[in-house]
Scaffold this motif. Structure first.
Motif, PDB file in Angstrom:
ATOM      1  N   TYR A  85      -4.358  -8.089  -7.534  1.00 23.85           N
ATOM      2  CA  TYR A  85      -3.698  -8.754  -6.422  1.00 23.85           C
ATOM      3  C   TYR A  85      -4.763  -9.387  -5.539  1.00 23.85           C
ATOM      4  O   TYR A  85      -5.893  -8.925  -5.457  1.00 23.85           O
TER       5      TYR A  85
ATOM      6  N   GLN B 170      -4.992 -10.538  -1.321  1.00 21.40           N
ATOM      7  CA  GLN B 170      -4.320 -10.417  -0.029  1.00 21.40           C
ATOM      8  C   GLN B 170      -5.038 -11.278   0.977  1.00 21.40           C
ATOM      9  O   GLN B 170      -6.196 -11.029   1.319  1.00 21.40           O
TER      10      GLN B 170
ATOM     11  N   GLY C  62      -2.711 -11.597   7.081  1.00 13.24           N
ATOM     12  CA  GLY C  62      -1.332 -11.706   7.537  1.00 13.24           C
ATOM     13  C   GLY C  62      -0.314 -11.870   6.424  1.00 13.24           C
ATOM     14  O   GLY C  62       0.864 -12.107   6.700  1.00 13.24           O
ATOM     15  N   MET C  63      -0.786 -11.753   5.205  1.00 11.00           N
ATOM     16  CA  MET C  63       0.128 -11.957   4.075  1.00 11.00           C
ATOM     17  C   MET C  63       0.236 -10.672   3.277  1.00 11.00           C
ATOM     18  O   MET C  63      -0.609  -9.786   3.343  1.00 11.00           O
ATOM     19  N   GLY C  64       1.268 -10.592   2.476  1.00 11.61           N
ATOM     20  CA  GLY C  64       1.392  -9.457   1.573  1.00 11.61           C
ATOM     21  C   GLY C  64       0.481  -9.637   0.374  1.00 11.61           C
ATOM     22  O   GLY C  64      -0.402 -10.481   0.352  1.00 11.61           O
ATOM     23  N   LEU C  65       0.729  -8.861  -0.623  1.00 13.13           N
ATOM     24  CA  LEU C  65      -0.080  -8.900  -1.842  1.00 13.13           C
ATOM     25  C   LEU C  65       0.530  -9.881  -2.836  1.00 13.13           C
ATOM     26  O   LEU C  65       1.746  -9.856  -3.064  1.00 13.13           O
TER      27      LEU C  65
ATOM     28  N   LEU D 164       0.363 -11.208  -6.780  1.00  3.65           N
ATOM     29  CA  LEU D 164      -0.102 -10.792  -8.094  1.00  3.65           C
ATOM     30  C   LEU D 164      -0.815 -11.936  -8.797  1.00  3.65           C
ATOM     31  O   LEU D 164      -0.274 -13.039  -8.930  1.00  3.65           O
TER      32      LEU D 164
ATOM     33  N   GLY E   5       0.369 -13.609 -13.359  1.00  7.89           N
ATOM     34  CA  GLY E   5       1.234 -13.246 -12.261  1.00  7.89           C
ATOM     35  C   GLY E   5       1.656 -14.482 -11.492  1.00  7.89           C
ATOM     36  O   GLY E   5       1.865 -15.553 -12.064  1.00  7.89           O
TER      37      GLY E   5
ATOM     38  N   PHE F   8      -7.443  -6.633  -4.671  1.00  2.00           N
ATOM     39  CA  PHE F   8      -7.124  -5.242  -4.984  1.00  2.00           C
ATOM     40  C   PHE F   8      -6.740  -5.126  -6.450  1.00  2.00           C
ATOM     41  O   PHE F   8      -5.952  -5.914  -6.973  1.00  2.00           O
TER      42      PHE F   8
ATOM     43  N   GLN G  28       2.239   2.310  -7.894  1.00  4.95           N
ATOM     44  CA  GLN G  28       0.937   1.742  -8.206  1.00  4.95           C
ATOM     45  C   GLN G  28      -0.124   2.380  -7.327  1.00  4.95           C
ATOM     46  O   GLN G  28       0.057   2.531  -6.130  1.00  4.95           O
TER      47      GLN G  28
ATOM     48  N   PHE H  51      -3.867   2.060  -5.853  1.00  4.92           N
ATOM     49  CA  PHE H  51      -4.738   0.940  -5.543  1.00  4.92           C
ATOM     50  C   PHE H  51      -6.192   1.364  -5.421  1.00  4.92           C
ATOM     51  O   PHE H  51      -6.507   2.458  -4.946  1.00  4.92           O
ATOM     52  N   GLY H  52      -7.071   0.464  -5.812  1.00  5.45           N
ATOM     53  CA  GLY H  52      -8.482   0.624  -5.544  1.00  5.45           C
ATOM     54  C   GLY H  52      -8.795   0.235  -4.109  1.00  5.45           C
ATOM     55  O   GLY H  52      -7.921  -0.255  -3.392  1.00  5.45           O
ATOM     56  N   PRO H  53     -10.046   0.426  -3.671  1.00  8.64           N
ATOM     57  CA  PRO H  53     -10.424   0.192  -2.276  1.00  8.64           C
ATOM     58  C   PRO H  53     -10.552  -1.278  -1.905  1.00  8.64           C
ATOM     59  O   PRO H  53     -10.672  -1.605  -0.724  1.00  8.64           O
TER      60      PRO H  53
ATOM     61  N   TYR I 179       4.594   1.258   1.230  1.00 10.94           N
ATOM     62  CA  TYR I 179       3.179   1.583   1.289  1.00 10.94           C
ATOM     63  C   TYR I 179       2.694   1.462   2.725  1.00 10.94           C
ATOM     64  O   TYR I 179       3.193   0.639   3.498  1.00 10.94           O
TER      65      TYR I 179
ATOM     66  N   ALA J 176      -7.124   0.029   1.148  1.00 10.93           N
ATOM     67  CA  ALA J 176      -6.101  -0.119   0.120  1.00 10.93           C
ATOM     68  C   ALA J 176      -4.766   0.458   0.585  1.00 10.93           C
ATOM     69  O   ALA J 176      -4.720   1.420   1.353  1.00 10.93           O
TER      70      ALA J 176
ATOM     71  N   PHE K 104       5.880  -8.017  -3.309  1.00 13.23           N
ATOM     72  CA  PHE K 104       5.590  -7.461  -1.986  1.00 13.23           C
ATOM     73  C   PHE K 104       6.101  -8.369  -0.888  1.00 13.23           C
ATOM     74  O   PHE K 104       6.064  -9.593  -0.986  1.00 13.23           O
ATOM     75  N   GLY K 105       6.544  -7.750   0.217  1.00 16.03           N
ATOM     76  CA  GLY K 105       6.772  -8.483   1.445  1.00 16.03           C
ATOM     77  C   GLY K 105       5.451  -8.705   2.165  1.00 16.03           C
ATOM     78  O   GLY K 105       4.398  -8.212   1.732  1.00 16.03           O
ATOM     79  N   LYS K 106       5.504  -9.434   3.288  1.00 13.47           N
ATOM     80  CA  LYS K 106       4.284  -9.739   4.036  1.00 13.47           C
ATOM     81  C   LYS K 106       3.813  -8.562   4.866  1.00 13.47           C
ATOM     82  O   LYS K 106       2.685  -8.545   5.335  1.00 13.47           O
TER      83      LYS K 106
END
Lengths: 114, 111
Positions: free
Chosen positions: A35, A37, A40-43, A45, A58, A90, A103, A105-107, B36, B42, B101-103
């Protein structure tokens, strides 16, 4: 278990350079994901894989490539870095179908392209 | 196209307040909805919801899913400064095996 690990944590690239973001998981998960990011946005793919030797695009795959030669590793390759690829990346993994899709997630890797 | 919309986008409260975060979705072949929490790094998993009307609870956090109305809420009671984070909602498309995902909702809890 280390879970999902990513390297490097931070990287600055010049326009046109290439690099590989590494991702490894030790949970024997079949599914792995990349992913990005943006602030201000989501993730979003980029690519995902349902098992060794299988990858698929994705939502935002342009400018990236992946490979999945082993269950554990899922590197993400940027061939010609562009400022639009400045983001936090990510990697995640999950058991996949039939076992829920939580899921892990890594750091993250913070990439800046100048 | 699958879509997840979270509201509000940001929220500032005082310690001790109760907050409700909203997540509405449109997805083909719904399998699950996940919440999440993302602090500096993360996202970390909070809840997975698959059935309507069944509340998932963990301490001061709880969540419920309404599959008929296509939304979920995340409640946090007696908020603490450590609850400050971005809360992400994601929906799993069972056909594609992907999460959308959402924002996110940015929650700030002031002392």
């Amino acid at each position: 278990n280390a879970g999902v690990t990513q390297t490097p944590k931070f990287r600055i690239l010049k326009i046109g350079q290439s690099m590989t973001l590494q991702c490894t998981q030790d949970m024997n998960h079949n599914y792995m994901y990349w992913y990005r990011q943006d602030p201000g946005m989501g993730l979003k793919l980029i690519y995902y894989s349902v098992g060794a030797g299988i990858t698929d695009k994705g939502e935002v795959p342009n400018g990236y490539n992946v490979s999945r030669s082993t269950t554990e590793d899922f590197p993400l390759r940027l061939e010609l870095a562009a400022p639009s690829q400045t983001s936090v990346y990510f990697c995640a993994s999950s058991y996949g179908q039939g076992l829920g899709n939580e899921q892990f997630f890594g750091p993250g890797t913070r990439l800046t392209v100048l | 196209e699958d879509k997840v919309v979270q509201s509000p986008l940001s929220l500032v409260v005082h310690e001790g307040d109760t907050v409700t975060l909203n997540c509405s979705y449109e997805v083909t072949n719904f399998r699950s909805l996940l919440w999440y929490k993302q602090e500096k790094k993360a996202p970390t998993f909070l809840f997975m919801l698959t059935s309507s009307g069944i509340e998932k609870k963990s301490g001061r956090l709880s969540s419920i899913l309404d599959k008929k109305e296509l939304f979920s809420i995340l409640n946090i009671t007696a908020t603490q400064t450590g609850d400050s984070a971005v809360y992400l909602c994601a929906v799993e498309n069972g056909g594609s095996e992907k999460l959308v995902f959402g924002k996110g909702t940015k929650l700030t809890v002031n002392p």
